[in-house]
Scaffold this motif. Sequence first.
Motif, short mmCIF file in Angstrom:
data_model
loop_
_atom_site.label_atom_id
_atom_site.label_comp_id
_atom_site.label_asym_id
_atom_site.label_seq_id
_atom_site.Cartn_x
_atom_site.Cartn_y
_atom_site.Cartn_z
N TYR A 99 42.69 24.76 49.06
CA TYR A 99 43.39 25.47 50.15
C TYR A 99 42.48 26.52 50.79
O TYR A 99 42.53 26.74 52.00
N ALA A 100 41.64 27.15 49.98
CA ALA A 100 40.75 28.20 50.47
C ALA A 100 39.42 27.66 50.98
O ALA A 100 38.57 28.44 51.43
N GLN A 101 39.23 26.34 50.92
CA GLN A 101 37.91 25.77 51.24
C GLN A 101 37.81 25.26 52.67
O GLN A 101 37.32 24.17 52.94
N LEU A 102 38.27 26.06 53.62
CA LEU A 102 38.11 25.74 55.04
C LEU A 102 37.12 26.71 55.66
O LEU A 102 37.09 27.89 55.31
N GLY A 103 36.32 26.21 56.59
CA GLY A 103 35.33 27.04 57.26
C GLY A 103 35.95 28.01 58.27
O GLY A 103 37.10 27.86 58.66
N ALA A 104 35.15 28.98 58.69
CA ALA A 104 35.62 30.01 59.61
C ALA A 104 35.18 29.76 61.05
O ALA A 104 35.49 30.56 61.94
N THR A 105 34.47 28.64 61.30
CA THR A 105 33.99 28.33 62.65
C THR A 105 34.90 27.30 63.30
O THR A 105 35.18 26.25 62.73
N ASP A 106 35.37 27.61 64.50
CA ASP A 106 36.24 26.73 65.28
C ASP A 106 35.39 25.61 65.89
O ASP A 106 34.52 25.86 66.71
N PHE A 107 35.68 24.36 65.49
CA PHE A 107 34.94 23.21 66.02
C PHE A 107 35.63 22.56 67.22
O PHE A 107 35.07 21.66 67.84
N GLY A 108 36.86 22.97 67.51
CA GLY A 108 37.60 22.35 68.61
C GLY A 108 39.09 22.42 68.34
O GLY A 108 39.51 22.49 67.19
N ARG A 109 39.91 22.38 69.42
CA ARG A 109 41.35 22.55 69.29
C ARG A 109 42.11 21.46 70.03
O ARG A 109 41.67 20.97 71.08
N SER A 110 43.25 21.13 69.48
CA SER A 110 44.16 20.18 70.13
C SER A 110 44.90 20.88 71.26
O SER A 110 44.83 22.11 71.40
N PRO A 111 45.67 20.13 72.06
CA PRO A 111 46.60 20.78 72.98
C PRO A 111 47.63 21.57 72.19
O PRO A 111 47.80 21.38 70.98
N ARG A 112 48.35 22.47 72.84
CA ARG A 112 49.44 23.19 72.16
C ARG A 112 50.58 22.23 71.83
O ARG A 112 50.66 21.13 72.38
N GLN A 113 51.44 22.65 70.95
CA GLN A 113 52.43 21.75 70.37
C GLN A 113 53.33 21.09 71.40
O GLN A 113 53.67 19.91 71.28
N ASN A 114 53.73 21.81 72.44
CA ASN A 114 54.68 21.22 73.39
C ASN A 114 54.05 20.19 74.31
O ASN A 114 54.74 19.56 75.11
N LEU A 115 52.75 19.97 74.19
CA LEU A 115 52.06 18.96 75.00
C LEU A 115 51.75 17.69 74.19
O LEU A 115 51.21 16.74 74.74
N PHE A 116 52.09 17.68 72.90
CA PHE A 116 51.89 16.49 72.08
C PHE A 116 52.91 15.42 72.44
O PHE A 116 54.03 15.72 72.86
N SER A 117 52.51 14.17 72.27
CA SER A 117 53.42 13.03 72.41
C SER A 117 53.40 12.25 71.11
O SER A 117 52.33 12.09 70.50
N THR A 118 54.54 11.75 70.68
CA THR A 118 54.58 10.98 69.43
C THR A 118 53.97 9.60 69.62
O THR A 118 53.99 9.03 70.70
N GLU A 119 53.41 9.08 68.54
CA GLU A 119 52.78 7.76 68.50
C GLU A 119 51.61 7.64 69.48
O GLU A 119 51.30 6.56 69.98
N VAL A 120 50.95 8.76 69.74
CA VAL A 120 49.78 8.78 70.63
C VAL A 120 48.71 9.63 69.94
O VAL A 120 49.01 10.66 69.33
N TYR A 121 47.46 9.20 70.05
CA TYR A 121 46.37 9.99 69.49
C TYR A 121 46.14 11.26 70.30
O TYR A 121 46.10 11.23 71.53
N ALA A 122 45.99 12.37 69.59
CA ALA A 122 45.52 13.61 70.20
C ALA A 122 44.04 13.71 69.91
O ALA A 122 43.62 13.74 68.74
N ASP A 123 43.23 13.72 70.95
CA ASP A 123 41.78 13.75 70.81
C ASP A 123 41.27 15.19 70.86
O ASP A 123 41.57 15.93 71.79
N ILE A 124 40.49 15.56 69.86
CA ILE A 124 39.93 16.91 69.78
C ILE A 124 38.41 16.79 69.88
O ILE A 124 37.76 16.26 68.97
N THR A 125 37.85 17.22 71.00
CA THR A 125 36.41 17.14 71.22
C THR A 125 35.70 18.17 70.35
O THR A 125 36.05 19.36 70.37
#
Length: 201
Positions: A99-125
């Motif tokens: 649980y504590a083994q996550l890095g502190a550098t942001d590699f990229g973010r998804s859209p915010r939650q209200n922009l997600f669609s079900t059964e569709v890939y969310a691509d994070i560059t």
Amino acid sequence: DNVRAAAGSTSDSTEATTTGFNIQASATTNQYALNRRNFYLFDTSSLGGGATISAATLSLMTNDITSYNGLSGAASDNSAIVIVASTPASTSSIANADYAQLGATDFGRSPRQNLFSTEVYADITLSAAGITNISKTGISKFGSAVAWDFDNTLTVITWANAGQQAILTYNADTAGTTKDPKLTITYIPGAKSITALLLGV
């Protein structure tokens, strides 16, 4: 902060269908009762040490998006999924201590939650730092947290006891491979070594 900084209390390496990005409110304002983080490991050894990577995208397919019991904030940028490095103790299972083994550098973010669609890939560059985290000769280790957790903020969230926000995504143990987390890499293979034997005449 107590929950964010605490040791993990549950872990599962083989959930049957989905993994959640969950935060759950406690009876005390601004204190979590539950917070979940996730891990994604990819065998990228076939790239080869000489490969040059120009771009990469980590994609997650959504199963469900939900907010209930009064907790709201899905329209906030803080409801996004943040991709980071991870350093789990094992490459084949997850333990509570990870649980504590996550890095502190942001590699990229998804859209915010209200922009997600079900059964569709969310691509994070992935950023340049995220690309650097890809192993060309072994296992590439990524993790994720919801931005509320990663940024340690509760800005633009309406607190409610037992309220929960969650984005559920399919994991690698889902039947088949069409909904698995995936890492798409654009790269140029390294030059192959050629040995020539020349004989004098």
